[in-house]
Design a protein around this motif. Structure first.
Motif, PDB file in Angstrom:
ATOM      1  N   THR A  80       5.423  -5.632 -15.181  1.00 23.73           N
ATOM      2  CA  THR A  80       6.145  -5.644 -14.133  1.00 23.73           C
ATOM      3  C   THR A  80       6.008  -4.557 -13.169  1.00 23.73           C
ATOM      4  O   THR A  80       6.295  -4.658 -11.933  1.00 23.73           O
ATOM      5  N   GLU A  81       5.798  -3.122 -14.018  1.00 22.92           N
ATOM      6  CA  GLU A  81       5.572  -2.012 -12.754  1.00 22.92           C
ATOM      7  C   GLU A  81       4.290  -2.453 -12.189  1.00 22.92           C
ATOM      8  O   GLU A  81       4.405  -1.998 -10.994  1.00 22.92           O
ATOM      9  N   ASP A  82       3.349  -3.112 -12.657  1.00 21.16           N
ATOM     10  CA  ASP A  82       2.033  -3.556 -11.748  1.00 21.16           C
ATOM     11  C   ASP A  82       2.492  -4.261 -10.622  1.00 21.16           C
ATOM     12  O   ASP A  82       2.111  -4.204  -9.504  1.00 21.16           O
ATOM     13  N   VAL A  83       3.435  -5.326 -10.815  1.00 22.84           N
ATOM     14  CA  VAL A  83       3.775  -6.205  -9.809  1.00 22.84           C
ATOM     15  C   VAL A  83       4.822  -5.265  -8.662  1.00 22.84           C
ATOM     16  O   VAL A  83       4.205  -5.561  -7.376  1.00 22.84           O
ATOM     17  N   VAL A  84       5.361  -4.427  -9.039  1.00 19.59           N
ATOM     18  CA  VAL A  84       6.203  -3.604  -8.119  1.00 19.59           C
ATOM     19  C   VAL A  84       5.200  -2.826  -7.223  1.00 19.59           C
ATOM     20  O   VAL A  84       5.452  -2.932  -6.047  1.00 19.59           O
ATOM     21  N   GLN A  85       4.384  -2.090  -7.877  1.00 16.84           N
ATOM     22  CA  GLN A  85       3.478  -1.249  -7.146  1.00 16.84           C
ATOM     23  C   GLN A  85       2.424  -2.127  -6.363  1.00 16.84           C
ATOM     24  O   GLN A  85       2.275  -1.677  -5.092  1.00 16.84           O
ATOM     25  N   ALA A  86       2.040  -3.442  -6.644  1.00 17.81           N
ATOM     26  CA  ALA A  86       1.332  -4.258  -5.779  1.00 17.81           C
ATOM     27  C   ALA A  86       1.903  -4.675  -4.718  1.00 17.81           C
ATOM     28  O   ALA A  86       1.149  -4.754  -3.626  1.00 17.81           O
ATOM     29  N   VAL A  87       2.946  -5.048  -4.719  1.00 17.07           N
ATOM     30  CA  VAL A  87       3.843  -5.574  -3.657  1.00 17.07           C
ATOM     31  C   VAL A  87       3.973  -4.723  -2.504  1.00 17.07           C
ATOM     32  O   VAL A  87       3.944  -4.791  -1.500  1.00 17.07           O
ATOM     33  N   LEU A  88       4.572  -3.370  -3.106  1.00 17.66           N
ATOM     34  CA  LEU A  88       4.701  -2.274  -2.096  1.00 17.66           C
ATOM     35  C   LEU A  88       3.273  -1.656  -1.447  1.00 17.66           C
ATOM     36  O   LEU A  88       3.378  -1.477  -0.200  1.00 17.66           O
ATOM     37  N   THR A  89       2.130  -1.817  -2.317  1.00 16.75           N
ATOM     38  CA  THR A  89       0.916  -1.517  -1.691  1.00 16.75           C
ATOM     39  C   THR A  89       0.625  -2.389  -0.688  1.00 16.75           C
ATOM     40  O   THR A  89       0.051  -1.870   0.502  1.00 16.75           O
TER      41      THR A  89
END
Length: 337
Positions: free
Chosen positions: A289-298
């Motif tokens: 889920t941390e990857d999801v957050v980072q990918a959306v923000l990026t």
């Protein structure tokens, strides 16, 4: 095979085809079905193996094909345990056209005749997106989702919506104009998803035709057959069935529409496609889920990166097209008098 499939056939093809359900694989039922419809050609998709139906085709010289055929490696042993049923059934098949070389090897391992098993590729790459559909999506974005950064979650399963509902406020704090759009995979879950979403976020349901305003957090697509249009209305798309143990879903439609594609760790049903798109750096896989957050923000912060993913996604599809043509050539040969 299912009510959902029947509804899609009627919606897409209308009166140009006659749709009926395949009979139960019992000798009498199959016999009556065949006597009624008298098929000239039988085509099965992916992993549909029906011993009585196949036996009838063989007995009556009806050309029989399995196309876009696939079998997961973990399923091979189970089919091998049923060899008394599977071997005679596959012996009736004129050609098994597989998605990948690995699938070809799996079919041979469960009893497919080697000379009648060929890797012709995956027909899903031959996806066509009507320009009207894309234009409808762009109008939807301009009118209904105006000034919002649209994060679409496609084909969600049970327990998957809850993951994104928890992530939404974290990302919303950094993207004030964020709008979450959820498209559940199965229509029988629409009421369940509605209840879950409305309990946590300010939600608009597609079928209410209610407007989206600045206070709207979430838009739920409780309708059938509109996913491609909503891909076109999105800024980024996460393909579901991949954050839970559902094996993932087809990411190619989203890529063909022209939207950056993300997916989760569970892509066992589309492993080759997932591996291929990642090899070309044409999508993002999120393991946590941390990857999801980072990918959306990026992706929000880097529009050039979004454009790069879109371009690479379309190239990946284009480089793998042509399977439908190859299969249709086989059918034309089979139907020659």
């Amino acid at each position: 095979m299912t009510p959902t499939g029947s509804a899609r056939v009627k919606a897409v093809l209308g009166e140009s085809v006659a749709h009926v359900y395949v009979p139960y694989d019992l000798p009498d039922a199959v016999y009556r079905f065949m006597q009624c419809f008298k098929p000239k050609l039988a085509v099965m998709i992916e992993t549909e193996i029906w011993p009585n139906l196949f036996a009838h085709c063989g007995k009556n010289n009806i050309p029989l094909y399995i196309v876009n055929a696939r079998i997961a490696a973990k399923s091979v042993a189970n089919y091998q345990k049923l060899s008394a049923l599977i071997h005679p059934a596959l012996a009736q098949v004129d050609l098994i056209a597989t998605q990948t070389q690995a699938d070809a090897e799996h079919f041979i391992a469960i009893g497919g005749i080697k000379d009648k098993v060929k890797n012709l590729g995956n027909i899903k790459f031959d996806v066509e997106i009507a320009q009207d559909t894309i234009e409808q999506g762009l109008r939807l974005k301009a009118d209904l989702f105006k000034d919002r950064f649209v994060w679409l979650i496609a084909s969600t399963h049970k327990d998957e919506e809850a993951i994104f509902l928890q992530l939404y406020p974290i990302i919303k704090a950094k993207i004030p104009e964020l709008l979450l759009v959820i498209v559940p995979r199965h229509q029988q879950r629409f009421a369940e998803v509605k209840k879950l979403c409305e309990a946590q976020l300010t939600t608009v349901m597609r079928t209410t035709n209610a407007p989206v305003n600045a206070q709207t957090d979430l838009y739920v697509v409780d309708s059938i057959g509109e996913l491609k249009m909503f891909y076109a209305a999105a800024d980024i798309a996460f393909v579901g069935g991949s954050m839970v143990a559902a094996g993932g879903h087809n990411i190619l439609e989203a890529a063909a529409v022209g939207v950056p594609v993300l997916f989760g760790p569970n892509m066992s049903n589309f492993k080759e496609i997932a591996d291929g798109v990642l090899k070309q750096q044409a999508a993002i896989q999120c393991q946590t889920t941390e990857d999801v957050v980072q990918a959306v923000l990026t992706l929000y912060q880097q529009p050039d990166y979004r454009a790069e993913l879109i371009a690479k996604g379309k190239t990946f599809i284009r480089d793998n097209q042509g399977t439908v043509t190859r299969i249709c050539e086989l059918f034309e040969f089979a139907l020659k008098p």
